[in-house]
Design a protein around this motif. Sequence first.
Motif, short mmCIF file in Angstrom:
data_model
loop_
_atom_site.label_atom_id
_atom_site.label_comp_id
_atom_site.label_asym_id
_atom_site.label_seq_id
_atom_site.Cartn_x
_atom_site.Cartn_y
_atom_site.Cartn_z
N UNK A 124 72.45 101.12 7.79
CA UNK A 124 73.77 101.73 7.63
C UNK A 124 73.69 102.98 6.78
N UNK A 125 72.95 102.92 5.69
CA UNK A 125 72.80 104.09 4.82
C UNK A 125 72.09 105.22 5.55
N UNK A 126 71.06 104.89 6.31
CA UNK A 126 70.33 105.92 7.06
C UNK A 126 71.22 106.56 8.12
N UNK A 127 72.02 105.74 8.80
CA UNK A 127 72.92 106.29 9.82
C UNK A 127 73.90 107.28 9.20
N UNK A 128 74.46 106.92 8.05
CA UNK A 128 75.39 107.83 7.37
C UNK A 128 74.67 109.10 6.92
N UNK A 129 73.44 108.96 6.44
CA UNK A 129 72.69 110.13 5.96
C UNK A 129 72.40 111.09 7.11
N UNK A 130 71.95 110.56 8.24
CA UNK A 130 71.65 111.42 9.39
C UNK A 130 72.92 112.07 9.92
N UNK A 131 74.02 111.31 9.95
CA UNK A 131 75.28 111.90 10.40
C UNK A 131 75.70 113.05 9.48
N UNK A 132 75.63 112.82 8.18
CA UNK A 132 76.02 113.89 7.24
C UNK A 132 75.08 115.08 7.36
N UNK A 133 73.80 114.80 7.61
CA UNK A 133 72.85 115.91 7.74
C UNK A 133 73.17 116.77 8.96
N UNK B 291 77.74 97.25 -2.52
CA UNK B 291 77.58 97.40 -1.08
C UNK B 291 77.64 98.87 -0.69
N UNK B 292 76.93 99.27 0.37
CA UNK B 292 77.01 100.67 0.81
C UNK B 292 78.36 100.96 1.45
N UNK B 293 78.73 102.23 1.58
CA UNK B 293 80.00 102.57 2.25
C UNK B 293 80.03 102.01 3.66
N UNK B 294 81.21 101.53 4.06
CA UNK B 294 81.33 100.90 5.35
C UNK B 294 82.00 101.74 6.42
N UNK B 295 82.43 102.97 6.06
CA UNK B 295 83.11 103.81 7.04
C UNK B 295 82.79 105.28 6.76
N UNK B 296 82.68 106.04 7.84
CA UNK B 296 82.43 107.48 7.70
C UNK B 296 83.66 108.22 7.19
#
Length: 500
Positions: free
Chosen positions: A213-222, A277-282
């Motif tokens: 989940x954290x990686x998905x958010x990081x790649x999306x933000x990138x 917990x990591x963020x759960x929503x973009x």
Amino acid sequence: MKNSLKPETTPVISVLKNANIRTVMVTGDNLLTAVSVARECGMIEPDHQAIMVKADSTSATPSVTFHLLKRGGDFLCSQNLKDDPQGHTSHVMNGYQQMKVMVQRQYHLIIDGKSFETIKLQFPALLPRLLVKGSVFARMSPDQKAQLVTDLQGLGYGVGMCGDGANDCGALKAAHAGISLSEAEASVASPFTSKVPNITCVPKVIMEGRAALTTMFSVFKYMALYSLSEFTSVAILYWFNSAMGDKEYLYIDMVIVLAMAFVMGITEPYPHLCKQRPPGTLAGVDVLFGVIMHVVLMMAYQAGVLFYLKSREWFVPVVVKKETTILCGENTMIFQASIFLYVSLAVSLSTGPPYRKPLYTNVLFMLCLAVIFPCNFFITLAPVHWLPGLWNFLQITPHPYLFFRCGVAEIALLYMLLSYLLESHVFHSRWLHTILKVVRCKRSPRNRYKHILAGLDPDWPCLGVRIRPINGNENDGHTSIQDGHITKHSIQDDNWSGGL
């Protein structure tokens, strides 16, 4: 004839509890056996109380009673509560012994499948409280297991189910994350199957999920920040009637962004579970605030290097013409700043703990940095007479003075450091989360189970008190379940009839 507890179970339960992850046992075995196993593995701590919930549906009027279980499995009768050494007290009200016990909040509710079904049908208002405080559900049928998972999800819990038999298939399928400990029938219904027949896989699945989940958010933000950064660069160059060349786009998109976006997603999960917990929503405030601040910082960075170029005495600004000019000092400056910007974003968004391992453990990422960084420094620091064919290919004109080129590299490194510090120490900090929570006026949690836990009466449950549902007669002595308080009472069978 002893089914011993597996040695891996107790450490795993301890890890989950330290990470503030609630553990619940649902089994088809005997209730007292389940309580004994729960105590042995640490689900019920030695100083916590086990309270059995017993629902009676055989009489004309269904009722629910709470009994305190001693370690031997015996009931602690209501007549003995005032002599209980655990610190319970009894109260006298209106001349009657109320049998309302001040139970500490460190307790666990125990319920069997028959009582669970009765409460669900006859006492629906009581069910949410049993779900948030229940730790052991015994003698549960396959359908009841699946219903329990569904009911917990209805309260806002993220439910993971771990089972090893055909009786668990329904619950494994209903859970958010089902883990089968067997490669037989249960593996068909669950998305995860463990090759090791114990629950050590549960923390691993949670760690992998949080890292993913954290990686998905990081790649999306990138990718979002890459697009916004390139838009900013193009907008600045259009102001001078200039534009990036095709080869510049090729170097940025194919050499830097594609490689960084690929390798930054393969960092392994951190080997320890944390409570946060990591963020759960973009669309969360924390995520959007970080993206906005990165946009402001990179716009200031590109504007700053352009101002640094224009402040030099030797600089000759481009003459605005009708046709777009590519070979100019402004174009070269924005390009050299951008190639460092995209690498800086990838580094700052690849933060490590508490959900992923540190950045230096990602070997492919470090290899990409070892290749891309020297290339970027060469493009920025190399003089004009070095490899003139490369400058013609990239359609840039290197600046004549080494001192100025070193200043550009220093500004780029300063931006990288500032971006990394903000992402790792500010955007994910507790104090910023608290400030944003106050700013957006979040006064109450969204999940229903948190409201139920916060609204529990300190005196609940009342041991030895028989609860009966309302049947519509105001004078029948029956009670309602409302706001956690006893609304009516009467003497029936030497027990209090009270609502919780």
